[in-house]
Design an enzyme around this catalytic site. Sequence first.
Site, mmCIF file in Angstrom:
data_model
loop_
_atom_site.group_PDB
_atom_site.id
_atom_site.type_symbol
_atom_site.label_atom_id
_atom_site.label_comp_id
_atom_site.label_asym_id
_atom_site.label_seq_id
_atom_site.Cartn_x
_atom_site.Cartn_y
_atom_site.Cartn_z
ATOM 1 N N GLY A 8 -29.521 -32.535 -9.238
ATOM 2 C CA GLY A 8 -28.036 -32.371 -9.525
ATOM 3 C C GLY A 8 -27.754 -30.809 -9.360
ATOM 4 O O GLY A 8 -28.693 -29.901 -8.618
ATOM 5 N N SER A 9 -27.001 -30.320 -10.217
ATOM 6 C CA SER A 9 -26.520 -28.745 -9.936
ATOM 7 C C SER A 9 -27.526 -27.754 -10.539
ATOM 8 O O SER A 9 -27.837 -26.663 -9.981
ATOM 9 C CB SER A 9 -25.270 -28.709 -10.728
ATOM 10 O OG SER A 9 -25.123 -29.024 -11.781
ATOM 11 N N VAL B 38 -34.088 -30.863 -10.339
ATOM 12 C CA VAL B 38 -34.740 -32.054 -9.510
ATOM 13 C C VAL B 38 -35.148 -32.987 -10.435
ATOM 14 O O VAL B 38 -35.995 -32.676 -11.297
ATOM 15 C CB VAL B 38 -35.652 -31.573 -8.442
ATOM 16 C CG1 VAL B 38 -36.004 -32.646 -7.500
ATOM 17 C CG2 VAL B 38 -35.215 -30.376 -7.706
ATOM 18 N N VAL B 39 -34.686 -34.390 -10.113
ATOM 19 C CA VAL B 39 -35.101 -35.430 -10.985
ATOM 20 C C VAL B 39 -36.389 -36.093 -10.217
ATOM 21 O O VAL B 39 -36.356 -36.464 -9.125
ATOM 22 C CB VAL B 39 -34.104 -36.301 -11.196
ATOM 23 C CG1 VAL B 39 -34.622 -37.477 -12.231
ATOM 24 C CG2 VAL B 39 -33.161 -35.558 -11.917
ATOM 25 N N LYS C 75 -36.799 -34.154 -15.305
ATOM 26 C CA LYS C 75 -35.799 -33.314 -14.485
ATOM 27 C C LYS C 75 -36.322 -32.066 -14.701
ATOM 28 O O LYS C 75 -36.647 -31.587 -15.820
ATOM 29 C CB LYS C 75 -34.512 -33.572 -15.487
ATOM 30 C CG LYS C 75 -33.369 -32.892 -14.897
ATOM 31 C CD LYS C 75 -32.045 -33.491 -15.693
ATOM 32 C CE LYS C 75 -30.851 -32.643 -15.163
ATOM 33 N NZ LYS C 75 -29.700 -33.325 -15.727
ATOM 34 N N ASP D 298 -18.687 -33.959 -18.899
ATOM 35 C CA ASP D 298 -18.878 -34.314 -17.442
ATOM 36 C C ASP D 298 -19.191 -36.003 -17.193
ATOM 37 O O ASP D 298 -20.054 -36.208 -16.494
ATOM 38 C CB ASP D 298 -20.146 -33.615 -16.877
ATOM 39 C CG ASP D 298 -19.932 -33.501 -15.330
ATOM 40 O OD1 ASP D 298 -19.019 -33.796 -14.908
ATOM 41 O OD2 ASP D 298 -21.102 -33.148 -14.870
HETATM 42 N N1 LIG Z 1 -33.264 -41.217 -16.168
HETATM 43 C C1 LIG Z 1 -33.085 -41.525 -15.158
HETATM 44 N N2 LIG Z 1 -33.536 -42.386 -14.600
HETATM 45 C C2 LIG Z 1 -33.461 -42.744 -13.084
HETATM 46 N N3 LIG Z 1 -32.715 -41.706 -12.367
HETATM 47 C C3 LIG Z 1 -32.298 -40.860 -12.818
HETATM 48 C C4 LIG Z 1 -32.261 -40.433 -14.352
HETATM 49 N N4 LIG Z 1 -31.711 -39.336 -14.580
HETATM 50 C C5 LIG Z 1 -31.069 -38.985 -13.424
HETATM 51 N N5 LIG Z 1 -31.477 -39.769 -12.498
HETATM 52 C C6 LIG Z 1 -31.043 -39.669 -10.919
HETATM 53 O O1 LIG Z 1 -31.365 -38.386 -10.337
HETATM 54 C C7 LIG Z 1 -30.394 -37.929 -9.607
HETATM 55 C C8 LIG Z 1 -29.985 -36.491 -10.158
HETATM 56 O O2 LIG Z 1 -29.470 -36.597 -11.517
HETATM 57 P P1 LIG Z 1 -28.826 -35.372 -12.266
HETATM 58 O O3 LIG Z 1 -28.558 -35.768 -13.551
HETATM 59 O O4 LIG Z 1 -29.901 -34.123 -12.000
HETATM 60 O O5 LIG Z 1 -27.628 -35.078 -11.223
HETATM 61 P P2 LIG Z 1 -26.076 -35.399 -10.940
HETATM 62 O O6 LIG Z 1 -25.650 -35.964 -12.310
HETATM 63 O O7 LIG Z 1 -26.316 -36.371 -9.766
HETATM 64 O O8 LIG Z 1 -25.478 -33.957 -10.752
HETATM 65 P P3 LIG Z 1 -24.750 -32.957 -11.528
HETATM 66 O O9 LIG Z 1 -25.973 -32.651 -12.701
HETATM 67 O O10 LIG Z 1 -24.753 -31.830 -10.605
HETATM 68 O O11 LIG Z 1 -23.681 -33.424 -12.197
HETATM 69 C C9 LIG Z 1 -29.190 -39.013 -9.485
HETATM 70 O O12 LIG Z 1 -29.332 -39.739 -8.316
HETATM 71 C C10 LIG Z 1 -29.351 -39.684 -10.904
HETATM 72 O O13 LIG Z 1 -28.756 -41.026 -10.642
#
Ligand SMILES: Nc1ncnc2c1ncn2[C@@H]1O[C@H](COP(=O)(O)OP(=O)(O)OP(=O)(O)O)[C@@H](O)[C@H]1O
Length: 305
Positions: A16-17, A20-21, A37, A129
Amino acid sequence: MNNSRDFKLRERIGSGSYGVVYKGIWITNKSVKVAVKCLEKGNNKDSETNILREIRNLQELKHENIVTFHGSYRQKNICLIFEYSDCGSLYDYLQKKIGKVSNIEKLHWMLQCANGMEYLHSKKTIHRDLKTQNLLLFNNYRTLKICDFGTVKQYATENTELIGTIGYMAPEVCTADGKYTEKCDVFSYGITFWEVFAEKKPFNDLQKKNMHPLAIQNKIINGARPNINDMQICKDSNLIKAIIEKCWGRDPESRPTMKGLIAFLGIDLRLYTPINFEDIEITECVCLRMVDMASAVKQIGELDF
Ligand SMILES: Nc1ncnc2c1ncn2[C@@H]1O[C@H](COP(=O)(O)OP(=O)(O)OP(=O)(O)O)[C@@H](O)[C@H]1O
């Protein structure tokens, strides 16, 4: 803080912004799957401030429709540990299943979303958001939980930061005085509801024309909204459409509260969260409650909350 040695990182799920997850395993806790994350190396101080804010916020939040926060550790970077969603985001699921998801499933997700948001608002917290990418699915796609709390903020402080996602962001979040309340989440909820029932990304036509995001937001400030008639919804759809239009109305004060939305949809999720979603009785029951409520509201000719 937890110990980094308690967790083993596996594959990268996405980014995401500001992070890295990764998929991870909590070695010292029955090897449960977790999502970790991590703040990316090279990110600026603002990102770290956001993450620290996220940690403080997350420790306070415990609800069935909010992703569980297990803790954090610091290695090179700060890492946050969440329960792992093996079904992924609602956004990804809808992309894969266009035309194949029933209205009742969609309604059930949106009710769970409203339930989670109502909890956040009852904790005097704004998400800022809300969008389908930040809604994760669990339990064979039946349970929905809100995630991504880097943008969460307590109402008590004056909200003036420009945070959110173009297309979902309420006009008041990015207008001159920039003061806003939890009603900015109700705006995003309306857009998200539309997206789920229209199976389209909001303002995708403008994005396809390469319109600059700020120009899109400017159009929203000037009253542009998704086409309400793109929502594919069954009985009493006019009433539901009217409610959604109220959610994304220009005046925050006139938008319904999350509590009002849940009441309108006629569901107490604590009673109705299905143990077995295939159970037709329960899904019909949910549907009936909704239709009952809709006609009751119609009879008294009232749309105010
Ligand atoms: N608890 C979780 N379990 C499985 N996948 C997750 C989990 N949290 C986030 N992800 C996945 O990881 C990816 C990155 O998530 P993240 O929340 O960092 O960013 P985002 O919401 O895509 O972007 P931004 O934070 O910029 O709005 C996404 O594909 C999200 O679906």
